[in-house]
Design a protein around this motif. Structure first.
Motif, mmCIF file in Angstrom:
data_model
loop_
_atom_site.group_PDB
_atom_site.id
_atom_site.type_symbol
_atom_site.label_atom_id
_atom_site.label_comp_id
_atom_site.label_asym_id
_atom_site.label_seq_id
_atom_site.Cartn_x
_atom_site.Cartn_y
_atom_site.Cartn_z
ATOM 1 N N GLY A 164 -21.093 -2.584 38.560
ATOM 2 C CA GLY A 164 -19.887 -2.573 39.365
ATOM 3 C C GLY A 164 -20.168 -2.987 40.798
ATOM 4 N N ARG A 165 -19.243 -2.649 41.683
ATOM 5 C CA ARG A 165 -19.307 -3.094 43.078
ATOM 6 C C ARG A 165 -19.293 -1.911 44.047
ATOM 7 N NH1 ARG A 165 -17.643 -8.143 45.008
ATOM 8 N NH2 ARG A 165 -18.406 -8.400 47.142
ATOM 9 N N LEU A 214 -24.714 7.237 39.934
ATOM 10 C CA LEU A 214 -25.761 7.392 38.919
ATOM 11 C C LEU A 214 -26.943 6.484 39.246
ATOM 12 C CD1 LEU A 214 -23.604 7.148 35.644
ATOM 13 C CD2 LEU A 214 -24.400 9.244 36.755
ATOM 14 N N ILE A 215 -28.141 7.021 39.057
ATOM 15 C CA ILE A 215 -29.376 6.244 39.186
ATOM 16 C C ILE A 215 -30.232 6.558 37.969
ATOM 17 C CG2 ILE A 215 -31.483 5.832 40.545
ATOM 18 C CD1 ILE A 215 -29.965 6.901 42.995
ATOM 19 N N THR A 216 -30.616 5.551 37.193
ATOM 20 C CA THR A 216 -31.471 5.791 36.030
ATOM 21 C C THR A 216 -32.690 4.882 36.065
ATOM 22 O OG1 THR A 216 -30.388 4.191 34.556
ATOM 23 C CG2 THR A 216 -29.468 6.415 34.626
ATOM 24 N N ARG A 217 -33.789 5.401 35.529
ATOM 25 C CA ARG A 217 -35.029 4.619 35.464
ATOM 26 C C ARG A 217 -34.942 3.565 34.374
ATOM 27 N NH1 ARG A 217 -38.072 1.462 35.340
ATOM 28 N NH2 ARG A 217 -40.332 1.408 35.578
ATOM 29 N N GLU A 218 -34.320 3.882 33.257
ATOM 30 C CA GLU A 218 -34.219 2.966 32.129
ATOM 31 C C GLU A 218 -32.823 2.370 32.054
ATOM 32 O OE1 GLU A 218 -36.761 2.007 30.262
ATOM 33 O OE2 GLU A 218 -38.064 3.304 31.447
ATOM 34 N N THR A 272 -25.134 3.792 29.304
ATOM 35 C CA THR A 272 -24.947 4.333 30.644
ATOM 36 C C THR A 272 -24.147 3.357 31.492
ATOM 37 O OG1 THR A 272 -27.008 5.594 30.555
ATOM 38 C CG2 THR A 272 -26.122 5.120 32.732
ATOM 39 N N ALA A 273 -24.517 2.084 31.445
ATOM 40 C CA ALA A 273 -23.821 1.069 32.237
ATOM 41 C C ALA A 273 -22.372 0.895 31.775
ATOM 42 C CB ALA A 273 -24.565 -0.253 32.152
ATOM 43 N N ILE A 274 -22.183 0.821 30.467
ATOM 44 C CA ILE A 274 -20.837 0.598 29.933
ATOM 45 C C ILE A 274 -19.899 1.743 30.301
ATOM 46 C CG2 ILE A 274 -19.495 0.456 27.792
ATOM 47 C CD1 ILE A 274 -21.914 -1.061 26.600
ATOM 48 N N LEU A 275 -20.369 2.972 30.118
ATOM 49 C CA LEU A 275 -19.509 4.121 30.397
ATOM 50 C C LEU A 275 -19.315 4.321 31.896
ATOM 51 C CD1 LEU A 275 -20.741 6.619 27.663
ATOM 52 C CD2 LEU A 275 -18.738 5.149 27.638
ATOM 53 N N ALA A 276 -20.349 4.041 32.696
ATOM 54 C CA ALA A 276 -20.201 4.136 34.150
ATOM 55 C C ALA A 276 -19.167 3.142 34.639
ATOM 56 C CB ALA A 276 -21.546 3.893 34.832
ATOM 57 N N PRO A 298 -20.072 4.307 40.638
ATOM 58 C CA PRO A 298 -21.137 3.442 41.131
ATOM 59 C C PRO A 298 -22.455 3.818 40.463
ATOM 60 C CG PRO A 298 -19.831 4.308 42.952
ATOM 61 C CD PRO A 298 -19.420 5.067 41.714
ATOM 62 N N ALA A 299 -23.157 2.843 39.926
ATOM 63 C CA ALA A 299 -24.388 3.142 39.193
ATOM 64 C C ALA A 299 -25.394 2.023 39.356
ATOM 65 C CB ALA A 299 -24.090 3.371 37.707
ATOM 66 N N ILE A 300 -26.666 2.397 39.317
ATOM 67 C CA ILE A 300 -27.751 1.421 39.293
ATOM 68 C C ILE A 300 -28.718 1.863 38.207
ATOM 69 C CG2 ILE A 300 -29.550 0.236 40.600
ATOM 70 C CD1 ILE A 300 -28.131 0.910 43.139
ATOM 71 N N VAL A 301 -28.991 0.981 37.258
ATOM 72 C CA VAL A 301 -29.879 1.287 36.142
ATOM 73 C C VAL A 301 -31.156 0.462 36.269
ATOM 74 C CG1 VAL A 301 -27.933 1.868 34.643
ATOM 75 C CG2 VAL A 301 -28.805 -0.473 34.667
#
Length: 596
Positions: A9-10, A173-177, A184-188, A194-197
């Motif tokens: 996302g942005r 959200l911040i994830t290592r994988e 995670t990306a799709i649902l976020a 806002p998320a970074i995977v």
């Protein structure tokens, strides 16, 4: 210090971090004194409890999350895993050890299969943890509780955790994988979190670390200055204003229309998509009817579901993708044979050509649904299909209707729905000719193909000789162009649609579409990136389809650029030497244009 990952996302978020609890400890391998039958009775109860809990979470979450959680519930009830557990109990394993080993064995099998099935491995681990927690009488690991808002940090997130996040507390959200198409990306993305995977170093973030998360740049600033904080908060406020703006048609600053459509996984999301400003559907995934079935759904079952979707978009266009399944999403009635590399195997149109009756029935059902919704056939009578290949022999109750002739008419009543149908994983002219010819034979008025395989871009001029339109699936196109599994966090840096090689392929398709005067859409995740969406339009894309939550951001970004500016941004992007360089160059030029 800046940590880098793949932004979803942005959006931006500012706040302290809080880590997910560590998983439950691995059960010991000490022999059990309990009888296998007693242990299995406990396990049976735990399996049923976890399945019911996942289904309840899904019902509460709705939408895409419900589909994901229902799939997890089925894992908890899988008879193959239950049989494996019983065998292990016979070897004097304890209940929790037998569950652990059975699920781990199945997980390893999925990892070996790669692709879509490898992504399900994380889901299996989550189900296993929940069952073991039930057996031990403890809480399953999940999202931590906090009285104040926080940014959640995790190795990865299970769908059951992501689906029911308290959005008043979890602000990022911040994830290592994970990659841009992980759950995670799709649902976020669907929840506008806002998320970074795929963030290197995420595991080193201590609880309470105050950070600025910028999904647009894919960065986590762990030592923000006062200026950094002020800039991030201003960006958050500006984005909130964009989301609250009145709905309008997608268009560039010079008035060039760019219809903004929704990607949907079932008819259940139609109402929300319309409320968020979707001008139609650019990708209606039909897999929900097939993936959990033991046999292909009947024509009548399909007609009912397609009608539900179409009625929500009367007056608009709905682009339907026929079944996209195969060895990486095995179906017992289609193709469940193991393949060494399923991403390159019998999937999409290849699998459907090998099981043509499934495709014929689906195309027939789509033609019937369109006929009913547009008033060419009664919508209350049962469908009786005498021959799936002959629309002229369809009967609606006691009335025979020549649906093919009615749908082929260029003079449709106003207030109808346009149904466009496309095939996935089309590689060349031969695939295109096969699908389009069959679709037209069965009464589909508008038939096109998806561009996910690089070869299609190379022969796009030939494809447009037959296809009515092409829709670009940027997720797979990027995967195949860069030979990087889109579901593996280890190569997430390569799974970037900003890469000039991917953009050049998009440009080839865009030019071929312009020369043929036919539409070119994008329905991959790239369309949800606002600035990249402008670049895509500059490359010749005429419609953009995305998760409904991204519509406001993309609409606002398009309105800031003229077509000439979009084409200029596209030229800059395709001449860059890397994805990062393309993104940076376009960002700089866009900012300069805004100042000018």
């Amino acid at each position: 210090m800046l940590l880098q990952g793949v932004g979803v996302g942005r959006g931006s978020a500012v706040g302290p971090t809080l880590r997910m609890p560590e998983p439950l400890a691995e059960p010991t391998d000490e022999p059990s004194d309990a009888s296998p039958s007693a242990e299995f009775a406990r396990i049976h109860e735990a399996l049923a409890h976890v399945a019911a809990d996942l289904e309840a979470r899904g019902a509460a979450a709705g939408g895409e999350a419900q589909d994901v959680l229902n799939a997890q519930a089925l894992m908890a009830q899988d008879p193959t895993i239950a049989d494996d557990i019983q065998v292990r109990l016979g070897d004097r394993k304890s209940a929790d050890r037998a569950v652990y080993e059975a699920f781990a064995g199945f997980r390893d099998l999925l990892l070996q299969m790669g692709g879509y099935m490898a992504e399900r491995a994380t889901d299996l681990d989550d189900v296993s943890q929940r069952i073991i927690a039930r057996l031990r009488g403890v809480q399953a690991p999940g999202v931590p509780e906090s009285e104040t808002p926080f940014i959640l940090v995790a190795h990865d997130l299970a769908p059951a955790d992501t689906a029911l996040l308290d959005l008043t507390k979890v602000i990022g959200l911040i994830t290592r994988e994970g990659g841009p198409t992980s759950h995670t990306a799709i649902l976020a993305r669907s929840k506008s979190i806002p998320a970074i995977v795929g963030v290197g170093g995420a595991e080193e973030l201590a609880d309470g670390t105050f950070v600025v998360l910028d999904a647009g740049s894919g960065t986590v600033n762990t030592q923000p200055t006062d200026d950094d904080l002020a800039e991030a908060r201003a960006a958050i406020a500006a984005r909130a204003a964009v989301a609250a703006a009145p709905l309008s048609a997608g268009a560039l600053a010079d008035g060039t229309l760019v219809p903004l459509l929704a990607n949907l996984g079932s008819a259940d999301g139609a109402e929300e998509a319309v409320a968020l400003g979707a001008e139609g559907v650019g990708l209606f995934r039909t897999e929900f009817l097939f993936l959990d079935a033991t046999e292909a759904p009947s024509v009548e079952t399909q007609v009912a579901e397609y009608e539900r979707m179409l009625r929500a978009f009367v007056g608009k266009k709905v682009v339907v993708r026929v079944l996209d399944a195969g060895a990486d999403k095995p179906l017992s009635f289609l193709n469940d044979e193991k393949e060494e590399n399923p991403a390159l195997g019998l999937r999409g149109i290849r699998a459907l050509r090998a099981s043509e009756q499934i495709l014929r029935d689906q195309l027939t059902a789509l033609a019937i649904a369109e006929a009913r919704v547009n008033g060419f056939a009664p919508d209350t009578a049962p469908v009786q299909v005498q021959a799936a290949s002959d629309l002229g022999s369809l009967e609606f109750g006691d009335e025979k209707v020549d649906a093919a002739e009615a749908l082929a008419s260029s003079e449709q009543p106003a207030n109808t729905v346009e149904v466009w149908v496309m095939a996935p994983m089309v590689a060349d002219y031969d695939d295109t000719e096969y699908f389009v010819s069959l679709a037209r034979e069965l009464g589909v008025r508008v038939a096109g193909v998806m561009a996910e395989v690089p070869s299609l871009a190379v022969v796009a001029d030939q494809v447009f000789d037959i296809a009515d339109f092409v829709s670009i699936g940027t997720n797979d196109l990027t995967q195949y162009t860069l030979a990087a599994d889109r579901l593996l966090g280890s190569v997430a840096n390569l799974q970037d649609p900003w890469h000039p090689a991917v953009l050049r392929l998009v440009g080839m398709i865009g030019r071929a579409g312009r020369d043929a005067s036919k539409p070119v859409g994008v329905c991959g995740e790239a369309a949800a990136d606002p600035l990249l969406a402008v670049v895509l339009v500059g490359l010749g894309v005429t419609t953009l389809s995305m998760t409904p939550a991204a519509l406001a951001d993309v609409r606002a970004e398009l309105s800031r650029h003229t077509l000439a500016e979009a084409q200029e941004l596209a030229r800059v992007a395709v001449t860059a030497t890397s994805a990062a360089a393309a993104r940076q160059a376009v960002t700089r030029l866009s900012a300069a244009n805004a100042v000018g």
